[in-house]
Design an enzyme around this catalytic site. Structure first.
Site, PDB file in Angstrom:
ATOM      1  N   ARG A  37      -9.524  -0.144  15.970  1.00  0.00           N
ATOM      2  CA  ARG A  37      -9.625   0.613  14.718  1.00  0.00           C
ATOM      3  C   ARG A  37     -10.623  -0.109  13.817  1.00  0.00           C
ATOM      4  O   ARG A  37     -11.817   0.144  13.904  1.00  0.00           O
ATOM      5  CB  ARG A  37      -8.232   0.759  14.089  1.00  0.00           C
ATOM      6  N   LYS A  96       0.831  -1.211   0.000  1.00  0.00           N
ATOM      7  CA  LYS A  96       0.000   0.000   0.000  1.00  0.00           C
ATOM      8  C   LYS A  96       0.865   1.261   0.000  1.00  0.00           C
ATOM      9  O   LYS A  96       2.076   1.188   0.242  1.00  0.00           O
ATOM     10  CB  LYS A  96      -0.949  -0.017   1.201  1.00  0.00           C
ATOM     11  N   TYR A 154      16.327  30.061   6.348  1.00  0.00           N
ATOM     12  CA  TYR A 154      15.123  30.702   6.897  1.00  0.00           C
ATOM     13  C   TYR A 154      15.227  30.846   8.405  1.00  0.00           C
ATOM     14  O   TYR A 154      15.623  29.904   9.103  1.00  0.00           O
ATOM     15  CB  TYR A 154      13.879  29.882   6.562  1.00  0.00           C
ATOM     16  N   MET A 192      12.073  24.134   1.013  1.00  0.00           N
ATOM     17  CA  MET A 192      11.268  23.303   0.105  1.00  0.00           C
ATOM     18  C   MET A 192      12.136  22.491  -0.864  1.00  0.00           C
ATOM     19  O   MET A 192      11.883  21.314  -1.114  1.00  0.00           O
ATOM     20  CB  MET A 192      10.301  24.190  -0.688  1.00  0.00           C
TER      21      MET A 192
HETATM   22  C1  LIG Z   1      -3.549  -4.491   8.373  1.00  0.00           C
HETATM   23  C2  LIG Z   1      -2.081  -4.349   8.142  1.00  0.00           C
HETATM   24  N1  LIG Z   1      -1.315  -5.444   8.039  1.00  0.00           N
HETATM   25  C3  LIG Z   1       0.014  -5.370   7.838  1.00  0.00           C
HETATM   26  C4  LIG Z   1       0.654  -4.154   7.725  1.00  0.00           C
HETATM   27  C5  LIG Z   1       2.151  -4.102   7.505  1.00  0.00           C
HETATM   28  O1  LIG Z   1       2.777  -3.541   8.631  1.00  0.00           O
HETATM   29  P1  LIG Z   1       4.358  -3.339   8.709  1.00  0.00           P
HETATM   30  O2  LIG Z   1       4.717  -2.375   7.662  1.00  0.00           O
HETATM   31  O3  LIG Z   1       4.567  -2.788  10.087  1.00  0.00           O
HETATM   32  O4  LIG Z   1       4.975  -4.669   8.508  1.00  0.00           O
HETATM   33  C6  LIG Z   1      -0.099  -2.988   7.815  1.00  0.00           C
HETATM   34  C7  LIG Z   1       0.566  -1.682   7.710  1.00  0.00           C
HETATM   35  O5  LIG Z   1       0.281  -0.713   8.317  1.00  0.00           O
HETATM   36  C8  LIG Z   1      -1.498  -3.089   8.034  1.00  0.00           C
HETATM   37  O6  LIG Z   1      -2.267  -1.996   8.129  1.00  0.00           O
END
Ligand SMILES: Cc1ncc(COP(=O)(O)O)c(C=O)c1O
Length: 355
Positions: free
Chosen positions: A127, A32, A252, A300
């Site tokens: 969550r 992701k 800055y 930047m």
């Molecule tokens: C549901 C879930 N599984 C696995 C992971 C992977 O976690 P990590 O990058 O700490 O291994 C994440 C990442 O945030 C996650 O949200």
């Protein structure tokens, strides 16, 4: 000028390390957020040996399918709405189901496709997922649902797996164990930290993200120390060198003042590239492979480093912001954040070069 060099051999090496740590588990590689800033499609190619991919959003999964990946792909947040469900079916995606509305969508599904689902249980993360009291009703509805294949997979997520000793983690594991006892589906608990630190979480499926990118999930440790190799090296160059006298201020707000005759190198990297503005003075970068401390506020497009101890430094010299030779964990500590945030922030402007 600035580029993120992605080392595909390092990614493959890190996947091998994952398999060494959890030899009896299958691996869902977490891709992701553009593979944590590393470039999702290229990372998927390097990690094609994983048993599946996990992404957060539908458009990420569709991009992987469009790029030709036929692996199992799990949507970690599932789908939102009937249209997304249809697209998930079209792309043969597997769904996390974490709230009753998602069950309702499946109950209303009239297509031919049967979905593999991953029922998410909130064992204490607070969550996503069904809480213990909500689980029987969810399981009851799913047992009558004609849109899914069986057995359904079962998953949970840990809130503080990076702590080597945690009463909360023990409670989460006990809760998940209790709630899933007697259910036949495959189980998935572990992120990177859990996989390494909590052997009981190495169930049928593990879900490493950070570790695949060669980064440590533990504060005070580096990926290299865990036998991993950094997958991303953020590189740029020196674009100016200036001689200062004591009392001269830099950048800055004049946030840094020379206490002696000082050489300052200006590097083409800034918060517009994802290098965090609040990175503390003294945080190192590597100039010609040698450490030099940040001096002055990150702007930047540029940052300034004290190269008084490196008299040879000249315009055009290579700079490493993090990666090979400089753990991103060190830079994250200097910025008061976690390495996840740094790599994910690598901006649109940074050219990703895969090697
Ligand atoms: C549901 C879930 N599984 C696995 C992971 C992977 O976690 P990590 O990058 O700490 O291994 C994440 C990442 O945030 C996650 O949200």
């Amino acid at each position: 000028m600035i580029r993120a060099v992605i080392d595909t051999a390092a990614l493959r090496h890190n996947l091998t390390r994952v398999r060494e740590v959890a030899p009896d588990s299958r691996v869902l590689a977490v891709l992701k957020a553009n593979a944590y800033g590393h470039g999702m499609v290229a990372v998927a190619s390097a990690l094609a040996g994983a048993d599946g991919f996990a992404v957060a959003r539908l458009d990420e999964a569709i991009r992987l399918r469009a790029a030709g990946y036929t692996q199992r792909i799990v949507l970690l947040e599932g789908v939102q709405g009937a249209e997304q469900l249809r697209e998930a079916a079209e792309n043969c995606l597997e769904l996390v189901v974490h709230e009753p509305g998602q069950i309702a969508l499946l109950e209303a599904w009239r297509g031919a496709h049967l979905f593999q689902i991953w029922l998410k249980i909130d064992s204490g993360m607070g969550r996503l997922g069904f809480r213990p009291g909500e689980l029987p009703a969810a399981l009851g509805r799913l047992s009558d649902c004609k849109a899914i294949t069986r057995p359904i997979a079962l998953m949970t997520h840990l809130a503080e797996a990076e702590l080597k000793d945690s009463e909360r983690t023990r409670a989460q594991l006990e809760c998940f164990e209790r709630l899933t006892a007697g259910l036949s589906g495959e189980r998935s608990i572990a992120n990177s930290a859990a996989m390494i630190g909590w052997p009981a979480t190495r169930t049928e499926w593990v879900r490493p993200g950070l570790m695949l990118y060669g980064i440590s999930p533990f504060a005070g440790a580096t990926g290299v120390g865990l036998g991993l190799r950094p997958a991303m090296t953020l590189e740029s160059r020196v674009i100016a060198v200036r001689e200062l006298v004591a009392g001269d201020r830099v950048g800055y707000g004049g946030a840094w003042t020379a206490r002696r005759a000082t050489r300052i190198a200006v590097v083409a990297a800034g918060y517009g590239d994802g290098y965090m503005r609040n990175t503390a003075n003294g945080t190192p970068v590597l100039v010609n492979a040698r450490p030099a401390p940040i001096a002055g506020r990150v702007s930047m497009d540029m940052l300034t480093v004290d190269v008084t101890e490196l008299p040879q430094v000249a315009i055009g010299d290579p700079v490493i912001l993090w990666g090979n030779g400089l753990p991103v964990e060190t830079v994250a500590a200097g910025a008061g954040t976690i390495p996840y945030e740094l790599v994910c922030r690598v901006g649109q402007r940074v050219h990703i070069e895969v090697c």
